[in-house]
Design a protein around this motif. Structure first.
Motif, mmCIF file in Angstrom:
data_model
loop_
_atom_site.group_PDB
_atom_site.id
_atom_site.type_symbol
_atom_site.label_atom_id
_atom_site.label_comp_id
_atom_site.label_asym_id
_atom_site.label_seq_id
_atom_site.Cartn_x
_atom_site.Cartn_y
_atom_site.Cartn_z
ATOM 1 N N ILE A 142 11.085 34.993 65.159
ATOM 2 C CA ILE A 142 10.623 36.280 64.610
ATOM 3 C C ILE A 142 9.379 36.734 65.358
ATOM 4 C CG2 ILE A 142 9.727 37.454 62.552
ATOM 5 C CD1 ILE A 142 11.487 35.509 60.897
ATOM 6 N N LEU A 187 15.867 35.870 60.884
ATOM 7 C CA LEU A 187 15.435 36.003 59.484
ATOM 8 C C LEU A 187 16.282 35.104 58.592
ATOM 9 C CD1 LEU A 187 14.881 39.873 59.274
ATOM 10 C CD2 LEU A 187 13.120 38.117 59.024
ATOM 11 N N GLY A 233 6.450 35.707 56.279
ATOM 12 C CA GLY A 233 7.246 35.828 55.065
ATOM 13 C C GLY A 233 7.773 34.490 54.565
ATOM 14 N N SER A 253 9.695 43.003 60.992
ATOM 15 C CA SER A 253 9.582 41.797 61.811
ATOM 16 C C SER A 253 8.151 41.253 61.745
ATOM 17 C CB SER A 253 9.974 42.157 63.242
ATOM 18 O OG SER A 253 9.562 41.174 64.143
ATOM 19 N N ASP A 288 15.405 31.611 58.986
ATOM 20 C CA ASP A 288 14.015 31.293 58.642
ATOM 21 C C ASP A 288 13.278 30.735 59.859
ATOM 22 O OD1 ASP A 288 11.878 31.284 57.056
ATOM 23 O OD2 ASP A 288 12.475 29.570 55.819
ATOM 24 N N THR A 301 11.059 32.242 52.862
ATOM 25 C CA THR A 301 12.498 32.145 53.122
ATOM 26 C C THR A 301 13.243 33.214 52.344
ATOM 27 O OG1 THR A 301 12.151 29.790 53.221
ATOM 28 C CG2 THR A 301 14.437 30.539 53.177
ATOM 29 N N ALA A 349 14.883 40.643 53.733
ATOM 30 C CA ALA A 349 14.591 41.484 54.905
ATOM 31 C C ALA A 349 15.803 41.549 55.837
ATOM 32 C CB ALA A 349 13.375 40.959 55.652
ATOM 33 N N ALA A 350 16.508 40.404 55.977
ATOM 34 C CA ALA A 350 17.693 40.366 56.849
ATOM 35 C C ALA A 350 18.702 41.416 56.402
ATOM 36 C CB ALA A 350 18.326 38.977 56.831
ATOM 37 N N GLN A 375 7.400 39.838 58.283
ATOM 38 C CA GLN A 375 8.119 38.617 57.976
ATOM 39 C C GLN A 375 7.671 37.443 58.825
ATOM 40 O OE1 GLN A 375 9.835 38.233 55.319
ATOM 41 N NE2 GLN A 375 9.580 40.423 54.858
ATOM 42 N N SER A 417 10.555 31.178 62.235
ATOM 43 C CA SER A 417 9.307 31.907 62.439
ATOM 44 C C SER A 417 9.019 32.166 63.904
ATOM 45 C CB SER A 417 8.125 31.153 61.845
ATOM 46 O OG SER A 417 8.312 31.040 60.462
ATOM 47 N N SER A 440 12.015 36.084 51.054
ATOM 48 C CA SER A 440 11.749 37.453 51.516
ATOM 49 C C SER A 440 12.465 37.718 52.831
ATOM 50 C CB SER A 440 10.248 37.688 51.664
ATOM 51 O OG SER A 440 9.766 37.031 52.813
ATOM 52 N N ARG A 441 12.598 36.671 53.654
ATOM 53 C CA ARG A 441 13.281 36.858 54.942
ATOM 54 C C ARG A 441 14.767 37.145 54.737
ATOM 55 N NH1 ARG A 441 10.159 32.265 58.614
ATOM 56 N NH2 ARG A 441 8.383 33.623 59.106
#
Lengths: 560, 369
Positions: B281, B273, B100, B94, B276, B102, B108-109, B97, B278, B104-105
């Motif tokens: 997050i 995530l 991070g 978290s 996207d 879009t 990550a999700a 990211q 932010s 990479s998120r």
């Protein structure tokens, strides 16, 4: 006047008498090991002296009679102590059989299976939904109920064994009575002619002693030398040369009572009047001791069932069931008295209680008492005044009685009419205790959860039942189940220990008395040998006298 | 006093019997190593022996209970330590990211989804055949989509949603995984925990799992597991009428009342995530810290219980030798004493035999010619 012939005749008498004395000595020696034999001796007396010119001259010896050396009082005392010895001996033997049943020293007894039963509930509480834990709990419950059943059945077996002893005792008593009657006849016949029936008397004394060891008797010798023996409350057993016999009859408990048969064949129950001898010991062990143990087992099984079932019923099984009994097999005892009183049930399942009406009470405030060992209930009523209803009310108030219905409420109870005893039978909980078959068929019925919603993880009910192990449930909520049973085992050991101690004490006493009897009446070989030599020498001397007289005679003849 | 031959022999026999009996008893004590072999040997001692034996067996059972409870608490601790590690990994993700891309998120999700699955699996940890964190409902997983039919009546279907959804489809499955009922709530679903009444034919009693598919105009909405157990705790017998309560309510660990729901935070993070988002997050990172604190607090609360179990176990462990000593003192033969007694009795017996043989043989008969 004296002459050579007189010397000859005196010497002849002496020879004969010493020979008789040797005969008596010989009889003593021969009977040195005969039980009950009293040594005999020839009573010697000087013969009636002869009047001569110089006064009275002795005329030799004569044997008057053969007497037995005997202390009559000692005999009576030995008989009385033998009665007590017999009683402790029989009770001790009965209790020994019970002790074997309760022998917990090898770690396989009810004490351990009770413990395992409760720890199995703890196991279940650790895994309330576990199948294995339920299987183990079922197995341990079966072991425990099986042990209860076995103990009870074994105690019944001991009772039956004692029953057989009582029957055997009755047969023995009858045989001894017959023997004594026959000996009475012989003694009378012999003694009618003025002799003393030493050997028959010895035999009769032995038979009397054997009889006393079996049952308490009253005996005395009448003027013709015959003994009269009675038992119970004066029921005649032997009189002159005839005898009555005893028999057994089945009582309400299914056990044997002792009864006396009169001339017409009618019987009188004398069980309650037998207070000594082996018969009393057997009866005591059977009707008081063993019955008391059975009752305590009943109470234990009964209370255990009640406590476990109450908790189990309010718990929930894995399948959502509730209200299930864990144990079954409880039955209530009941009985009725004549047509007046129906005692429909006794509280709980501890059966075989005797309810007896006795006089001496006051109508309206009849007193009820309980025997602490057997649980027997006694109610004192006012004879002919207390009504069925008053008796029922008084009994109803007793903790051991569940309900009493007087079928003739207003009628006054007359103690002389009908029977005044009822046996409440049918409730032998320890014999019939078992795991509810529904539970053993479906282990999911075992209730470990205290709520319906808590199934399957809730273990509160299992914990509650496991905690019964430490609950003071017995004896007016003063001790735990385990301790109650452990105390019972201790009590049985204590009963036997004290019976054994009484027996040892009593047998020491009887041995001492027998030694005294033996000291007076027994045969001593040394003494007999001395006598033998003594009489032989006297015989030799008497023979010498004849030789001398003969020589005198020769001298006289030669003079002619 | 006149002493006859039979007096001599009966007295001798009696004393010899008595001495043999004493010898037999001592010999029995030595052979069995027990001085109490039957209740009448010592009635009070026998009762005590039975009592000590009962106590010993019961204490053994207590130790057993305590060991099982200890194992349970220790495995709980171990599980929660792993959960803590996993949550800390999620927190790292978290935090990373927050800055991070879009792409990479999205990646990550997926990672967080895997971690979510792992945490659910740990929350549904099974000890033997029973679920540890379901309260008394030990027969069902603590967290998941489960509906119970009992007595012909179906309960509500409960599930969590990370955001409001306009379309929700619930598919109920039987044991084999075949769909037996499909429910579509009219108003869709709201952010948070939803409770939807059963519609359609009710199947046989039992537990049924279901899946939730939710979406709104923007796309799919993430769903998360809710608690299926109850607030029951485990009671352990540690001693006579002494019980220890061990918490088994999974909510106290993962979703304490008035605090954060671990699985909801996970779902929110996945949603954030994927969207996207932010700001969201950023917002979730401190919340994940709070989740870790919640779990640590629960772990801390368990520690005294472990201590309590351990000290009780120590107490019993020390008590057993004492009980055994008391049992031994009551039950076991003191060999020294028994052997000494045996020697004395043996001496007495032999001297009786010796005198007997001297006295019993001669009589005047032997000396007369």
């Amino acid at each position: 006047m004296t002459d050579i012939y007189a010397v000859m005749s005196m010497a002849g008498n002496a020879l004969l008498t010493q020979q008789r004395a040797i005969n008596v000595t010989g009889n003593n020696i021969a009977n040195v090991n005969t039980p009950g034999y009293s040594r005999q001796k020839l009573l010697l007396e000087t013969k009636i002296p002869v009047q001569t010119a110089i006064g009275l001259m002795g005329y030799g010896v004569e044997g008057v009679s053969v007497e037995r050396v005997y202390d009559r009082f000692l005999g009576v005392q030995i008989n009385a102590e033998s009665e007590t010895l017999g009683r402790y001996d029989a009770r001790k033997d009965g209790l020994k059989l019970a002790e074997v049943i309760f022998n917990e020293s090898d770690e396989f007894g009810l004490s351990q299976s009770l413990n395992k039963f409760f720890t199995s509930w703890q196991d279940l509480s650790n895994e309330p939904s576990g199948y294995n834990e339920r299987v183990i709990l079922k197995a341990q419950s079966d072991v425990m109920t099986g042990t209860f059943n076995r103990l009870y059945a074994d105690l019944i077996e001991v009772q039956e064994g004692l029953d057989a002893s009582i029957e055997g005792g009755v047969a023995e008593i009858n045989q001894l009575a017959q023997q004594i009657a026959a000996l009475n006849q012989k003694v009378m016949e012999v003694e009618a002619s003025g002799d003393v029936a030493n050997d028959y008397r010895d035999q009769r004394d032995m038979a009397l002693k054997d009889l006393a060891a079996l049952i308490d008797i009253n005996s005395f010798e009448d003027s013709t030398g015959r003994v009269v023996v009675s038992v119970g409350t004066g029921q005649s057993l032997v009189e002159s040369n005839s005898f009555r016999s005893l028999t057994t009859q089945v009582n309400d408990f299914g056990l044997k009572d002792v009864a006396w048969v009169d001339m017409d064949g009618a019987t009188v129950n004398i069980t309650a009047d037998i207070s000594n001898g082996k018969m009393a010991g057997w009866l005591e062990a059977r009707d008081v001791d063993i019955r008391g143990y059975m009752r305590q087992l009943d109470i234990l099984a009964e209370t255990l069932t009640q406590r476990v079932n109450t908790l189990h019923q309010s718990g929930w099984g894995l399948d959502g069931s509730t209200g299930t009994d864990f144990f079954t097999g409880m039955t209530t005892a009941s009985g009725s008295m004549d047509a007046l009183l129906a005692i429909t049930a006794e509280t709980g399942g501890t059966g075989n209680i005797r309810v007896t009406l006795v006089g001496g009470g006051t109508a309206g405030s009849e007193t009820v008492t309980t025997d602490p060992v057997t649980g027997d209930i006694q109610i004192a009523i006012e004879d002919g005044v207390s009504t069925g209803n008053q008796i029922a009310t008084a009994l109803q108030a007793h903790a051991g009685i569940n309900s009493v219905v007087a079928t003739a409420p207003a009628a006054a109870w007359d103690l002389s009419a009908g029977t005044n005893t009822a046996i409440l039978s049918g409730g032998s909980s320890a014999r019939t205790l078992q795991l509810n078959t529904a539970v053993s068929n479906d282990l999911n019925l075992i209730a470990a959860s205290s709520t319906s919603a808590g199934i399957p993880g809730n273990n509160s009910q299992a914990i509650a039942i496991a905690n019964l192990q430490h609950a003071l449930s017995m004896k007016g909520n003063s001790i735990t189940f385990e301790n109650y049973y452990n105390s019972l085992v201790g009590a049985i050991g204590g009963d036997l220990q004290s019976a054994d101690a009484y027996f040892n004490h009593q047998s020491a006493m009887v041995v001492q008395l027998e030694n005294r009897r033996e000291s007076i009446s027994g045969v001593s070989l040394d003494e007999e040998m001395i006598n033998l030599v003594k009489f032989q020498t006297a015989y030799d001397a008497a023979a010498k006298l004849i030789t001398t007289a003969d020589e005198l005679m020769q001298t006289v003849l030669n003079m002619v | 006093m006149r002493v006859t031959n039979s007096m001599m022999s009966t007295t001798l026999t009696r004393h010899l019997m008595r001495q043999s009996e004493s010898l037999y008893r001592v010999q029995e004590q030595i052979a069995t190593q027990k001085k109490i072999n039957k209740p009448s040997d010592d009635p009070i001692g026998m009762r005590q022996i039975l009592q000590y034996r009962n106590k010993l067996a019961t204490v053994d059972q207590y130790m057993d209970n305590i060991q099982r409870a200890t194992t349970r608490l220790e495995s709980t601790e171990l599980t929660l330590k792993v959960v803590d590690d996993l949550v800390s990994v999620v927190r790292e993700i978290s935090q990373q990211q927050a800055k991070g891309t879009t792409q990479s998120r999205l990646f990550a999700a997926d990672q967080v989804r895997d971690l979510y699955d792992q945490v659910v699996e740990l929350a549904n940890f099974k000890n033997g055949n029973t679920y540890m964190f379901s309260g008394h409902k030990t027969d069902r997983a603590a967290f998941g989509h489960v509906v119970e039919v009992s007595g012909g009546v179906a309960g509500n279907l409960e599930f969590g949603l990370a955001a409001n959804a306009t379309n929700v489809t619930i598919e109920v499955m039987d044991d084999s995984g075949a769909v037996i009922n499909t429910i579509t709530p009219a108003g869709g679903g709201a952010d948070g925990v939803n409770s939807v009444a059963w519609s359609g034919p009710v199947p046989a009693d039992g537990l049924y799992t279901f899946t939730v598919t939710a979406s709104d105009a923007a796309g799919d909405v993430v769903d998360y597991a809710t608690y299926n157990g109850d607030d029951g705790s485990v009671r352990v017998i540690m001693g006579e009428n002494t019980e220890l309560n061990i918490a088994a309510d999974g909510r106290e660990i993962f979703a304490p009342a008035g605090l954060l729901d671990t699985f909801e935070i996970f779902a929110d993070l996945i949603t954030a995530l994927e969207n996207d988002d932010s700001a969201a997050i950023d917002n979730l990172t401190p919340q994940l810290d709070s989740v870790r604190t919640q779990i640590s607090e629960f772990r801390a609360a368990s520690a005294p219980k472990l201590f309590q179990l351990e000290s009780t176990e120590n107490f019993w462990a020390n008590y057993i030798p004492q009980l055994e000593k008391m049992l031994g003192d009551t039950e076991n033969t003191d060999l020294n004493q028994a052997v000494m007694e045996l020697n004395q009795l043996d001496l007495a017996y032999q001297s009786t035999l010796a005198t007997a043989s001297r006295i019993i043989q001669p009589s005047l008969v032997n000396f007369l010619k």
